[in-house]
Design an enzyme around this catalytic site. Structure first.
Site, PDB file in Angstrom:
ATOM      1  N   LYS A   1      -2.164  -1.546  -3.892  1.00 48.58           N
ATOM      2  CA  LYS A   1      -3.016  -0.361  -3.851  1.00 48.58           C
ATOM      3  C   LYS A   1      -2.192   0.903  -3.930  1.00 48.58           C
ATOM      4  O   LYS A   1      -1.176   0.966  -3.229  1.00 48.58           O
ATOM      5  CB  LYS A   1      -3.791  -0.416  -2.531  1.00 48.58           C
ATOM      6  CG  LYS A   1      -4.632   0.778  -2.226  1.00 48.58           C
ATOM      7  CD  LYS A   1      -5.242   0.598  -0.861  1.00 48.58           C
ATOM      8  CE  LYS A   1      -6.055   1.815  -0.523  1.00 48.58           C
ATOM      9  NZ  LYS A   1      -6.597   1.754   0.804  1.00 48.58           N
TER      10      LYS A   1
ATOM     11  N   LYS B   1       0.857  -1.185   0.000  1.00 45.40           N
ATOM     12  CA  LYS B   1       0.000   0.000   0.000  1.00 45.40           C
ATOM     13  C   LYS B   1       0.892   1.233   0.000  1.00 45.40           C
ATOM     14  O   LYS B   1       1.692   1.437   0.922  1.00 45.40           O
ATOM     15  CB  LYS B   1      -0.902   0.000   1.228  1.00 45.40           C
ATOM     16  CG  LYS B   1      -1.773   1.248   1.322  1.00 45.40           C
ATOM     17  CD  LYS B   1      -2.804   1.147   2.410  1.00 45.40           C
ATOM     18  CE  LYS B   1      -3.612   2.427   2.498  1.00 45.40           C
ATOM     19  NZ  LYS B   1      -4.610   2.381   3.561  1.00 45.40           N
TER      20      LYS B   1
HETATM   21  C1  PBG Z   1      -7.238   3.636   5.554  1.00 42.33           C
HETATM   22  C2  PBG Z   1      -7.585   3.383   4.142  1.00 42.33           C
HETATM   23  C3  PBG Z   1      -7.430   4.298   3.100  1.00 42.33           C
HETATM   24  C4  PBG Z   1      -7.982   3.711   1.973  1.00 42.33           C
HETATM   25  C5  PBG Z   1      -8.434   2.441   2.339  1.00 42.33           C
HETATM   26  N1  PBG Z   1      -8.173   2.251   3.697  1.00 42.33           N
HETATM   27  C6  PBG Z   1      -6.905   5.674   3.101  1.00 42.33           C
HETATM   28  C7  PBG Z   1      -5.590   5.956   3.669  1.00 42.33           C
HETATM   29  O1  PBG Z   1      -4.754   5.073   3.849  1.00 42.33           O
HETATM   30  O2  PBG Z   1      -5.378   7.115   3.961  1.00 42.33           O
HETATM   31  C8  PBG Z   1      -8.077   4.369   0.622  1.00 42.33           C
HETATM   32  C9  PBG Z   1      -9.103   3.855  -0.295  1.00 42.33           C
HETATM   33  C10 PBG Z   1      -9.433   4.761  -1.427  1.00 42.33           C
HETATM   34  O3  PBG Z   1      -8.835   5.841  -1.622  1.00 42.33           O
HETATM   35  O4  PBG Z   1     -10.347   4.404  -2.171  1.00 42.33           O
HETATM   36  N2  PBG Z   1      -6.519   2.718   6.242  1.00 42.33           N
END
Ligand code: PBG
Length: 322
Positions: free
Chosen positions: A247, A194
């Site tokens: 992601k 991520k």
């Molecule tokens: C938080 C989380 C995020 C997303 C999924 N879980 C945002 C972040 O890490 O700030 C993003 C998903 C999206 O932008 O569609 N743990």
């Protein structure tokens, strides 16, 4: 000329016959945003045609999704400010919004697979994914809380927990906690690779979860790195993850290709909120054909090797495929 590549492109029938990848409703994981209240279905301003829903609306939505052939949802909750604190205590409330959402879904659609987001940010007064101490996001204390949250979700009926926090060692800890609490069949979809991405902006609007100070670069990955993703993926595989996630989506297709070479686990990709918003915004301006841009971006994820796609377009695609 003996070789003419265009022979296999000359009409739609032959193009269909030689097409290498297909989109199917079986591929999708549908992210859903849940809020407190009754009869609430509020559009997220930076995500046109996407909504936060109260539990009653969530139940209606889930029935519709199931009828369209979609089989899995990924749940996020929006927590009121007054319930937020540094340790994310509300996340451990067995009567909190997430456990209630899981139960509400299972009540109307017991076979729908429920994946739950596990991270502190929706519950954190700092908007960070972990506990903050002296300006730092502390790892081990956070991992203990994440393990407890996972058990709460499992007790409420979740099929898979999806830790999205990027703390170290959390997959092993969550797996151990689930085994100990007698949930051997609850799986883990790990957000392994991520990235610290600008494309999460609209999601943070949706949950009002933007970090209150700093950014997430001490735990989420540097977009410049690929080997680092391999390390994360190999470790999460060893720690007991069932599904590996990459992601965001489109800017990280190379990571999906790498992931496929480094693990035999199924790979999920997350077409995140900013990717959705870009297509929607350009389409609104008449600069892109929305349907074509949507389908092209999604099929490219299949081509890269993704087995599962989390996407805000899932329902639109299911409607098109029907
Ligand atoms: C938080 C989380 C995020 C997303 C999924 N879980 C945002 C972040 O890490 O700030 C993003 C998903 C999206 O932008 O569609 N743990």
């Amino acid at each position: 000329m003996n070789i003419r590549h265009r022979r296999l492109r000359q009409n739609s029938a032959i193009r269909a016959l030689v097409q290498e990848n297909q989109l199917s409703v079986d591929d999708f994981l549908v992210p859903l945003f849940v809020v407190e209240g009754n009869g609430v279905r509020e559009e997220i301003s930076s995500m046109p045609n996407y909504y936060r829903m109260s539990l009653d609306e969530l139940q209606k939505e889930v029935i519709e999704l199931w009828e369209l052939g979609l089989k899995a949802v990924l749940i996020f909750v929006k927590v009121p400010d007054e319930l937020k604190d540094n340790e994310g205590k509300e996340a451990l409330n067995p009567k909190g919004l997430m456990p209630n959402a899981i139960k509400a879904i299972k009540e109307v659609c017991p076979e729908m697979l429920v994946f739950t987001d596990v991270a502190l940010d929706p519950y954190s007064s700092y908007g960070h994914d972990g506990v903050v101490k002296e300006g730092q996001i502390v790892n081990d204390e956070t991992v203990e809380i994440l393990s407890k949250i996972s058990v709460i979700h499992a007790k409420a009926g979740a099929d898979f927990v999806a830790p999205s926090d990027m703390m170290d060692g959390r997959i092993e800890a969550v797996r151990k906690a689930l085994e100990k609490a007698n949930f051997p069949n609850v799986g883990i979809m790990s957000y392994s690779a991520k990235y610290a991405s600008a494309f999460y902006g609209p999601f943070r609007d949706a949950l009002d979860s933007a970090p209150g100070f700093g950014d997430k670069k001490t735990y989420q990955m540097n977009p410049a790195n690929a080997n680092e993703a391999v390390k994360e993926i190999i470790d999460d595989t060893k720690e007991g993850a069932d599904i590996i996630m990459v992601k965001p989506g489109l800017p990280y297709l190379d990571i999906v290709v790498l992931a496929k070479q480094k693990t035999t686990l199924p790979i999920a990709i997350y077409q995140v909120s900013g990717e959705y918003a870009m297509i929607k915004a350009a389409a609104e301006k008449g600069w892109l054909n929305e349907k074509e841009a949507m389908l092209e971006s999604l099929i490219s994820m299949k081509r890269a090797g993704a087995d599962i796609i989390a996407s805000y377009f899932a329902k639109e695609v299911a409607l098109l495929l029907k």
